[in-house]
Scaffold this motif. Structure first.
Motif, PDB file in Angstrom:
ATOM      1  N   UNK A 115     -16.107   7.731  -3.369  1.00 25.94           N
ATOM      2  CA  UNK A 115     -15.185   8.637  -2.832  1.00 25.94           C
ATOM      3  C   UNK A 115     -15.688   9.729  -1.839  1.00 25.94           C
ATOM      4  N   UNK A 116     -16.992   9.980  -2.193  1.00 29.76           N
ATOM      5  CA  UNK A 116     -17.307  10.969  -1.107  1.00 29.76           C
ATOM      6  C   UNK A 116     -18.063  10.268   0.305  1.00 29.76           C
ATOM      7  N   UNK A 117     -17.901   8.754   0.437  1.00 31.04           N
ATOM      8  CA  UNK A 117     -18.148   8.179   1.443  1.00 31.04           C
ATOM      9  C   UNK A 117     -16.988   8.501   2.531  1.00 31.04           C
ATOM     10  N   UNK A 118     -15.740   8.274   1.695  1.00 30.29           N
ATOM     11  CA  UNK A 118     -14.583   8.633   2.463  1.00 30.29           C
ATOM     12  C   UNK A 118     -14.244  10.047   3.151  1.00 30.29           C
ATOM     13  N   UNK A 119     -14.923  11.176   2.556  1.00 26.30           N
ATOM     14  CA  UNK A 119     -15.029  12.374   2.829  1.00 26.30           C
ATOM     15  C   UNK A 119     -16.045  12.523   4.113  1.00 26.30           C
ATOM     16  N   UNK A 120     -16.896  11.682   4.424  1.00 30.69           N
ATOM     17  CA  UNK A 120     -17.726  11.615   5.528  1.00 30.69           C
ATOM     18  C   UNK A 120     -16.947  11.378   6.902  1.00 30.69           C
ATOM     19  N   UNK A 121     -15.849  10.644   6.495  1.00 31.33           N
ATOM     20  CA  UNK A 121     -15.057  10.468   7.633  1.00 31.33           C
ATOM     21  C   UNK A 121     -13.990  11.659   8.091  1.00 31.33           C
ATOM     22  N   UNK A 122     -13.621  12.447   7.203  1.00 30.70           N
ATOM     23  CA  UNK A 122     -12.605  13.183   7.344  1.00 30.70           C
ATOM     24  C   UNK A 122     -12.814  14.895   7.157  1.00 30.70           C
ATOM     25  N   UNK A 123     -14.100  15.063   6.733  1.00 28.90           N
ATOM     26  CA  UNK A 123     -14.349  16.620   6.465  1.00 28.90           C
ATOM     27  C   UNK A 123     -15.803  16.912   7.042  1.00 28.90           C
ATOM     28  N   UNK A 124     -16.049  18.150   7.332  1.00 29.31           N
ATOM     29  CA  UNK A 124     -17.327  18.611   7.980  1.00 29.31           C
ATOM     30  C   UNK A 124     -18.403  18.549   6.703  1.00 29.31           C
ATOM     31  N   UNK A 125     -17.958  18.941   5.664  1.00 29.34           N
ATOM     32  CA  UNK A 125     -18.901  18.910   4.407  1.00 29.34           C
ATOM     33  C   UNK A 125     -19.166  17.767   3.683  1.00 29.34           C
ATOM     34  N   UNK A 126     -18.510  16.561   4.055  1.00 37.01           N
ATOM     35  CA  UNK A 126     -18.713  15.461   3.445  1.00 37.01           C
ATOM     36  C   UNK A 126     -20.127  14.790   3.359  1.00 37.01           C
ATOM     37  N   UNK A 127     -20.960  15.025   4.393  1.00 35.64           N
ATOM     38  CA  UNK A 127     -22.407  14.609   4.213  1.00 35.64           C
ATOM     39  C   UNK A 127     -23.141  15.349   3.229  1.00 35.64           C
ATOM     40  N   UNK A 128     -22.941  16.668   3.074  1.00 37.48           N
ATOM     41  CA  UNK A 128     -23.813  17.609   1.998  1.00 37.48           C
ATOM     42  C   UNK A 128     -23.269  16.994   0.794  1.00 37.48           C
ATOM     43  N   UNK A 129     -22.133  16.725   0.608  1.00 36.26           N
ATOM     44  CA  UNK A 129     -21.481  16.228  -0.857  1.00 36.26           C
ATOM     45  C   UNK A 129     -21.942  14.784  -1.172  1.00 36.26           C
ATOM     46  N   UNK A 130     -22.093  13.946  -0.175  1.00 33.73           N
ATOM     47  CA  UNK A 130     -22.641  12.583  -0.305  1.00 33.73           C
ATOM     48  C   UNK A 130     -24.118  12.683  -0.516  1.00 33.73           C
ATOM     49  N   UNK A 131     -24.793  13.351   0.178  1.00 32.36           N
ATOM     50  CA  UNK A 131     -26.324  13.576  -0.186  1.00 32.36           C
ATOM     51  C   UNK A 131     -26.617  14.128  -1.615  1.00 32.36           C
ATOM     52  N   UNK A 132     -25.708  14.970  -2.007  1.00 31.50           N
ATOM     53  CA  UNK A 132     -25.994  15.443  -3.464  1.00 31.50           C
ATOM     54  C   UNK A 132     -25.674  14.393  -4.653  1.00 31.50           C
ATOM     55  N   UNK A 133     -24.668  13.617  -4.096  1.00 32.00           N
ATOM     56  CA  UNK A 133     -24.332  12.619  -4.861  1.00 32.00           C
ATOM     57  C   UNK A 133     -25.254  11.483  -4.926  1.00 32.00           C
ATOM     58  N   UNK A 134     -25.594  11.132  -3.663  1.00 30.03           N
ATOM     59  CA  UNK A 134     -27.174  10.177  -3.820  1.00 30.03           C
ATOM     60  C   UNK A 134     -28.114  10.660  -4.798  1.00 30.03           C
ATOM     61  N   UNK A 135     -28.544  11.795  -4.607  1.00 25.87           N
ATOM     62  CA  UNK A 135     -29.581  12.199  -5.741  1.00 25.87           C
ATOM     63  C   UNK A 135     -29.198  11.958  -7.022  1.00 25.87           C
ATOM     64  N   UNK A 136     -27.979  12.418  -7.404  1.00 18.77           N
ATOM     65  CA  UNK A 136     -27.552  12.213  -8.956  1.00 18.77           C
ATOM     66  C   UNK A 136     -27.532  10.650  -9.142  1.00 18.77           C
ATOM     67  N   UNK A 137     -27.059   9.989  -8.408  1.00 15.74           N
ATOM     68  CA  UNK A 137     -26.963   8.503  -8.667  1.00 15.74           C
ATOM     69  C   UNK A 137     -28.442   8.060  -8.672  1.00 15.74           C
TER      70      UNK A 137
END
Length: 128
Positions: A31-53
């Motif tokens: 889900x957050x991979x899609x945010x990378x394409x449309x929002x400026x904060x998507x990379x931060x959210x995806x990075x935090x999610x990567x740590x949780x994963x």
């Protein structure tokens, strides 16, 4: 119910929770991979999610080992959990290197494998 049966049931439940957490984290990552394409904060959210994963993948290995301990479930989930952790490690390296051509398909594969493992932990004996 005897004490060993209760302990076995608890370890299988822990394994199921660990696989479910990993699956949820992978779905969140998709889900957050899609945010990378449309929002400026998507990379931060995806990075935090990567740590949780990644943490969820480590928890999956721990749960598989605890479920297997002598007299417990089959050792096969340990193989699946270890493979999942290896794939997560490769995924992190590919994400940092921005190799999207491999990172995205590997993420899809990891989500599918995690869903299959989650489906398998519900079976008798905890065998995915």
């Amino acid at each position: 119910m005897t004490a060993p049966m209760i302990a076995k049931q608890r370890s299988l439940t822990f394994l199921q929770v660990a696989v479910a957490l990993q699956t949820a984290a992978l779905f969140f990552q998709a889900t957050t991979a899609g945010l990378l394409l449309v929002t400026s904060h998507g990379e931060m959210v995806h990075g935090v999610g990567a740590r949780v994963m990644y943490g969820a993948s480590m928890l999956y290995v721990l749960a598989a080992v605890l479920a297997w301990r002598p007299g417990g479930a089959a050792p096969r989930p340990i193989l699946y959990a270890t493979g999942s952790l290896v794939l997560a490690s490769v995924q992190v390296v590919l994400g940092i290197a921005h190799v999207r051509a491999v990172h995205v398909p590997l993420g899809v594969l990891m989500l599918v494998l995690s869903v299959l493992a989650l489906r398998g932990t519900g079976r008798r004996g905890g065998r995915p």
